[in-house]
Design an enzyme around this catalytic site. Structure first.
Site, PDB file in Angstrom:
ATOM      1  N   ILE A 164       0.801  -1.198   0.097  1.00 51.13           N
ATOM      2  CA  ILE A 164       0.114   0.053   0.013  1.00 51.13           C
ATOM      3  C   ILE A 164       0.905   1.216   0.123  1.00 51.13           C
ATOM      4  CG2 ILE A 164      -1.704   1.374   1.137  1.00 51.13           C
ATOM      5  CD1 ILE A 164      -2.719  -1.292   2.250  1.00 51.13           C
ATOM      6  N   ASP A 183      11.236   2.633   6.386  1.00 49.91           N
ATOM      7  CA  ASP A 183      10.666   1.098   6.455  1.00 49.91           C
ATOM      8  C   ASP A 183      11.976   0.295   7.035  1.00 49.91           C
ATOM      9  OD1 ASP A 183       8.670  -0.805   4.567  1.00 49.91           O
ATOM     10  OD2 ASP A 183      10.556  -1.899   5.367  1.00 49.91           O
ATOM     11  N   GLU A 271     -12.156  -1.949  18.525  1.00 55.41           N
ATOM     12  CA  GLU A 271     -13.044  -1.785  17.562  1.00 55.41           C
ATOM     13  C   GLU A 271     -14.396  -2.340  17.836  1.00 55.41           C
ATOM     14  OE1 GLU A 271     -11.558  -2.269  13.983  1.00 55.41           O
ATOM     15  OE2 GLU A 271     -10.073  -0.636  13.959  1.00 55.41           O
ATOM     16  N   HIS A 294     -12.788   1.771  10.162  1.00 55.06           N
ATOM     17  CA  HIS A 294     -12.163   0.658   9.450  1.00 55.06           C
ATOM     18  C   HIS A 294     -12.698   0.473   8.085  1.00 55.06           C
ATOM     19  CE1 HIS A 294      -9.366  -2.799  10.901  1.00 55.06           C
ATOM     20  NE2 HIS A 294      -9.341  -2.578   9.344  1.00 55.06           N
ATOM     21  N   GLY A 297     -10.176  -0.437   3.102  1.00 56.42           N
ATOM     22  CA  GLY A 297     -10.417  -1.136   1.807  1.00 56.42           C
ATOM     23  C   GLY A 297     -11.583  -1.439   1.632  1.00 56.42           C
TER      24      GLY A 297
END
Length: 411
Positions: A164, A183, A271, A294, A297
């Site tokens: 992503i 990273d 959540e 959430h 996607g």
């Protein structure tokens, strides 16, 4: 080559359970292959899942259903689990490995959906659209340019340059942004992106910081108060990765101080399990902060692609014994062999099991026409092609091999 049966077990006897309103694309793939699918719209609790899973061969879930060790202990017939999402942290992978249950996911299918949304959020936040929208709804006209900027020429800092993060990088450069990234591993940049050696340095140089890291022990609370203190004055923070990676109390404080001018958060440490349930976070009611449930996607295209991806992996495992993409059973992908029957054997990874398999078959004059072995730290997975007339005898012998976890006559 003659047409091979895809499975020795009657298809109408194979139970496939899909939870959490998984895409109809997955249902269509299973039904077109001749299987019956039961689809439920919501998640199940541990107790509910234990009750439902006793006769299930394939289970499909998204992010809300948790497959615990207790669930796996009760799943005597379970062969595979499909996580119709990016992650697999909702499944006890260690327990699944010990039970010889293959676990698949779709790590790439919703990358575009998340990447596009991150760019959209960046525009909304840097233009302070939220404040103007609220004012308009409340009957106040706020036509002003103060504190509103273009993305062009700004610097986007990406933490986590994976599937992503790298796609966000490409889209951001297309908008005229400068891209830097951090990273844990050295990654080849796309376009003109530049890798930085520390998150602190990245925060200090970025107008917008976007998180794209996986869930792991190393990423829990990686964005601490200390890291956030290096944020560039007036910058923006976006987390559409994992809920546990950010100290939300620290984020609240730095937003209230004005050092960060805005934020967009899609994932949270805790959540709700179901739509409509109560939800609370320290970031509620802060100006220029977007909170979403959430949905990074959650597009029709992403769910369709995920449905196709994961169902294909599960069908390949069910009908061919292929475990490519599995997080538990070692990855093997082999073509069918003519005039044979195929047996799948999962066992504890201890010395001597392969030798015991070969000895048991050879002593009973059962010829092995093809054999493939792959192991991980916990288990070994053997695919055997044997003479068709002797396959049932071979299956019985292999079930008796010491350290056997699971054995299946595929076709």
């Amino acid at each position: 080559m003659e047409q091979l049966k895809t499975t020795s077990y009657p298809k109408d006897k194979i139970s496939i359970l899909l939870l959490e309103n998984i895409s109809d694309a997955a249902v269509a793939e299973f039904t077109s292959a001749g299987y019956h699918v039961r689809k439920l719209t919501g998640a199940l609790s541990e107790a509910e899942l234990i009750n439902e899973i006793k006769d299930v061969h394939l289970l499909g879930i998204r992010s809300k259903t948790h497959v615990t060790r207790k669930v796996l202990d009760a799943a005597k017939k379970l062969q595979g689990i499909g996580c119709f999402c990016i992650g697999t942290n909702q499944v006890d992978l260690k327990a699944a490995t010990q039970h010889g249950v293959a676990v698949f996911n779709a790590p790439y299918s919703n990358t575009r959906s998340v990447a596009e949304l991150v760019i959209g959020l960046s525009i909304i936040l840097i233009r302070r659209i939220i404040d103007k929208n609220i004012a308009a709804h409340n009957g106040t006209w706020m036509k002003e340019s103060t504190g509103s900027y273009e993305l062009r020429g700004k610097t986007l800092g990406i933490i986590g340059y994976g599937n992503i993060g790298s796609q966000v990088s490409v889209l951001a450069e297309g908008m005229g942004m400068n891209v830097i990234y951090y990273d844990a591993e050295t990654k080849l940049p796309l376009g003109n992106a530049v890798q930085y050696k520390s998150m602190e340095e990245l925060f200090a140089q970025s107008d917008i910081v976007s998180m794209h890291v996986p869930s792991s022990k190393t990423t829990v609370n990686m964005i601490t108060r200390e890291v956030l203190s290096h944020a560039k004055q007036g910058s923006i923070f976006i987390n559409y990765a994992r809920g546990e990676v950010v100290d939300l109390e620290a984020l609240k404080d730095i937003l209230e101080s004005g050092q960060l001018s805005g934020a967009a958060i899609d994932v949270f440490p805790v959540e709700p399990e179901k739509n409509g349930a109560a939800f609370s976070t320290p970031l509620q009611k802060l100006p220029n902060v977007i909170l979403t449930p959430h949905i990074g996607g959650s597009t029709e295209e992403a769910q369709h692609n995920i449905g196709l991806d994961v169902s294909a992996k599960m069908l390949n495992f069910l009908e061919k014994g292929a475990t490519f993409g599995s997080h538990t059973v070692p990855a093997i992908s082999v073509p069918p062999t003519e005039n044979t029957h195929r047996i799948l054997h999962v066992h504890e990874n201890v010395p001597g099991v392969l030798s015991a398999i070969n000895t048991a078959l050879s002593e009973n004059k059962i010829n092995i026409l093809g054999q493939y072995l792959k192991t991980n730290d916990q288990i070994g997975y053997v695919v055997l092609d044997v003479d068709r007339q002797l396959s049932q005898e071979a299956l019985t012998l292999l079930k008796g091999v010491k350290h056997t976890i699971k054995t299946r006559l595929l076709y």
